[in-house]
Design an enzyme around this catalytic site. Structure first.
Site, PDB file in Angstrom:
ATOM      1  N   THR A 187      -4.858   2.636   7.756  1.00 15.43           N
ATOM      2  CA  THR A 187      -4.770   3.416   8.868  1.00 15.43           C
ATOM      3  C   THR A 187      -6.247   3.564   9.457  1.00 15.43           C
ATOM      4  OG1 THR A 187      -3.191   5.008   7.727  1.00 15.43           O
ATOM      5  CG2 THR A 187      -4.720   6.001   9.333  1.00 15.43           C
ATOM      6  N   ARG A 188      -7.429   3.459   8.633  1.00 15.98           N
ATOM      7  CA  ARG A 188      -8.501   3.490   9.031  1.00 15.98           C
ATOM      8  C   ARG A 188      -9.157   2.433   9.834  1.00 15.98           C
ATOM      9  NH1 ARG A 188     -11.619   7.754   6.513  1.00 15.98           N
ATOM     10  NH2 ARG A 188     -10.170   8.703   5.004  1.00 15.98           N
ATOM     11  N   GLY A 232       0.864  -1.130   0.003  1.00 15.58           N
ATOM     12  CA  GLY A 232      -0.115  -0.197  -0.183  1.00 15.58           C
ATOM     13  C   GLY A 232       0.946   1.270  -0.018  1.00 15.58           C
ATOM     14  N   CYS A 252       2.152   7.047  13.245  1.00 17.92           N
ATOM     15  CA  CYS A 252       2.416   8.457  12.689  1.00 17.92           C
ATOM     16  C   CYS A 252       2.537   9.510  13.743  1.00 17.92           C
ATOM     17  CB  CYS A 252       1.710   8.978  11.514  1.00 17.92           C
ATOM     18  SG  CYS A 252       0.270   9.108  11.515  1.00 17.92           S
ATOM     19  N   ILE A 261       2.255   3.141   2.441  1.00 13.83           N
ATOM     20  CA  ILE A 261       3.322   3.141   3.246  1.00 13.83           C
ATOM     21  C   ILE A 261       4.408   2.123   2.620  1.00 13.83           C
ATOM     22  CG2 ILE A 261       4.293   2.571   5.467  1.00 13.83           C
ATOM     23  CD1 ILE A 261       1.796   3.691   6.706  1.00 13.83           C
TER      24      ILE A 261
END
Length: 308
Positions: free
Chosen positions: A165-166, A11, A128, A13
């Site tokens: 992230t979500r 993805g 992050c 990252i």
């Protein structure tokens, strides 16, 4: 000879990390990009760049002829998947750098505790928000007698928050709060993340609130400035946006901190901005850039120690 690495997760990252390694690293070499979606942009880019790929996840990686030569495995998948990934990689003697909130290994923030964790087989890059703010929490702690409380608010562009992230929002807040305590040095820590849908997308912005005792404002200002320079050595777009703000909390009107008790001392507010290097991601995605930059800095330091 550079150490050969594999990246789990094709993805945003993982792809940004791949490009950073290929463009900037002198001690690391890309070996394999690993994904589960054969149509992902990350795998397509890796193929075009001549990097070996598999879309069969870690099982595909282990079956590849490159596997024995892999020294470092970066995991940019999910906290849930990392548990199995870590077991497989550690059993094979690989160094693991975890970019998920799984936190199986010790929390690692390069300018704070990187050297203390280099002998650990699995190190965790927190989040992050943690990478952006924990250096500032520690900057206050190192010049204070006590740091009863620290709270961070990380605001990132909604566009820069992908499915991974979500899916890890709860882990983000819990992992970051723990690291504020264990790495930053606060007695109590709290973390908040905001996904901002503003258009055009906003650059990552972070606010750090600390309640400290035994330090003068001038001490904190100098420590914050020095720490910001350290972070900029591997994240050039990291900056303190304005002068640190202070408020004295007197004994005659103390704050009450849940789980701690009454506080009197110095409240500090530190305002940060993180602009990405735009190697693969847009510049506003500083939240992703600081994670890949911190992971790369950690691997580089590990490789430096191994290579001498």
């Amino acid at each position: 000879m550079p150490h050969t690495v594999a990246i789990l997760g094709s993805g945003n990252i993982g792809t940004d990390l791949m490009i950073k390694i290929m463009r900037t690293s002198k001690r690391l070499a890309m070996g394999v990009m690993v994904g589960v979606d054969s149509d992902s942009d990350g795998l397509a880019r890796a193929r075009r760049l001549g990097v070996a790929v598999t879309d069969q996840g870690i099982d595909g990686l282990v079956a590849m002829p490159e596997w024995p030569d892999i020294k470092v495995v970066f995991d940019a998948t999910s906290a849930y998947a990392h548990r199995r990934h870590s077991e497989i990689c550690l059993a094979a003697g690989k160094q693991v750098i975890d970019l998920t909130p799984a936190a199986i290994g010790p929390h690692t923030v390069p300018p704070v505790n990187i050297d203390a964790n280099l002998d650990q087989p699995n190190v965790n890059m927190v989040t992050c928000g943690g990478q952006a703010t924990i250096p500032m929490v520690y900057a206050v702690k190192r010049v204070s007698r006590a740091l009863p409380y620290a709270e961070i608010v990380a605001s990132v562009a909604s566009r820069s928050a992908g499915p991974g992230t979500r899916a890890n929002i709860d882990e983000f807040t819990e992992t970051t709060a723990r690291a504020i305590e264990t790495v930053g040095g606060a007695v109590r820590g709290k973390a908040i993340i905001i996904l901002n849908p503003a258009e055009p997308p906003m650059i990552m912005r972070d606010t750090v609130f600390t309640l400290s005792q035994g330090a003068e404002p001038e001490d904190i200002e100098r420590s914050v400035a020095a720490m910001a320079a350290e972070v900029r050595s591997y994240v050039p777009g990291y900056r303190v946006k304005q002068t640190v703000q202070f408020e004295h909390i007197g004994d005659n009107n103390p704050l009450r901190i849940p789980g701690y008790g009454e506080f009197s001392g110095l409240k500090s507010a530190i305002f940060l901005e993180v602009e990405g290097a735009a190697h693969y991601l847009p510049a506003y995605a500083g939240n992703l850039d600081i994670m890949t930059s911190a992971a790369l800095a950690t691997a580089e330091r590990w490789a430096e120690r191994k290579l001498g």
